[in-house]
Design a protein around this motif. Structure first.
Motif, short mmCIF file in Angstrom:
data_model
loop_
_atom_site.label_atom_id
_atom_site.label_comp_id
_atom_site.label_asym_id
_atom_site.label_seq_id
_atom_site.Cartn_x
_atom_site.Cartn_y
_atom_site.Cartn_z
N UNK A 112 50.43 45.40 37.14
CA UNK A 112 49.97 45.77 38.48
C UNK A 112 48.52 45.37 38.72
N UNK A 113 47.67 45.55 37.71
CA UNK A 113 46.27 45.17 37.84
C UNK A 113 46.08 43.66 37.95
N UNK A 114 46.87 42.92 37.21
CA UNK A 114 46.82 41.46 37.24
C UNK A 114 47.20 40.97 38.63
N UNK A 115 48.31 41.50 39.13
CA UNK A 115 48.78 41.11 40.46
C UNK A 115 47.76 41.51 41.54
N UNK A 116 47.18 42.69 41.40
CA UNK A 116 46.17 43.15 42.37
C UNK A 116 44.92 42.27 42.32
N UNK A 117 44.52 41.85 41.12
CA UNK A 117 43.34 40.97 41.00
C UNK A 117 43.60 39.63 41.69
N UNK A 118 44.81 39.10 41.55
CA UNK A 118 45.17 37.86 42.24
C UNK A 118 45.10 38.04 43.75
N UNK A 119 45.65 39.14 44.23
CA UNK A 119 45.63 39.40 45.68
C UNK A 119 44.20 39.54 46.19
N UNK A 120 43.37 40.28 45.45
CA UNK A 120 41.98 40.48 45.86
C UNK A 120 41.21 39.17 45.86
N UNK A 121 41.37 38.36 44.83
CA UNK A 121 40.70 37.06 44.78
C UNK A 121 41.14 36.19 45.95
N UNK A 122 42.43 36.25 46.26
CA UNK A 122 42.95 35.48 47.39
C UNK A 122 42.35 35.91 48.71
N UNK A 123 42.20 37.21 48.91
CA UNK A 123 41.60 37.71 50.15
C UNK A 123 40.13 37.30 50.26
N UNK A 124 39.40 37.43 49.17
CA UNK A 124 37.99 37.03 49.18
C UNK A 124 37.88 35.53 49.45
N UNK A 125 38.74 34.75 48.80
CA UNK A 125 38.70 33.30 48.99
C UNK A 125 38.96 32.94 50.44
#
Length: 140
Positions: A112-125
């Protein structure tokens, strides 16, 4: 200069973990324009090319010529319903034997943390696309 993804593992950037001398000529594999592809590759659902790296491995850094087959730092990606693991680090080239990097540790991330980190990085990007030169820090 475009923004790029910077992998941060246990508080240490990948570039710091490997060392600047080892990274000469290598760049982080994804810039922010490729963030959706990055997420798919990092989840093991897509590959950058049909032939490289081999199945079950993902590239994190590659040769500055933009061809992962010319040289890439890769890890084995293992995903279960609860955990994502990066291990068996290596420098790979499509024409030479794999150079294993046994001194680099295995990293285990809660799924869940891995997937959330991907989502967060995507939003910031998406927010900074084309406007910043700092890396998007993908912290896992």
């Amino acid at each position: 200069m475009n923004s790029r993804v910077e992998f941060v593992l246990d508080g240490c950037g990948l570039t710091d973990l490997i060392g600047p001398d080892a990274l000469s000529g290598y760049v982080n594999i994804f810039d922010v324009s490729d963030i959706k592809l990055a997420a798919e590759v990092l989840m093991g659902r897509a590959r950058l090319t049909d032939y490289f790296p081999s199945g079950g491995r993902i590239p994190l850094l590659f040769c500055s010529c933009s061809d992962p087959g010319e040289g890439a730092m890769t890890v084995r990606l293992s995903i279960t319903k609860d955990t994502v693991t990066w291990d068996q680090w290596a420098w790979e080239h499509d024409s030479f034997p794999i150079e294993w990097l046994p001194h680099l540790p295995a990293y285990h991330f809660p799924f869940d943390g891995y997937e959330a980190a991907l989502d967060e990085a995507g939003q910031i990007a998406l927010e900074i696309m084309g406007t910043a030169s700092e890396p998007v820090r993908w912290i896992v």
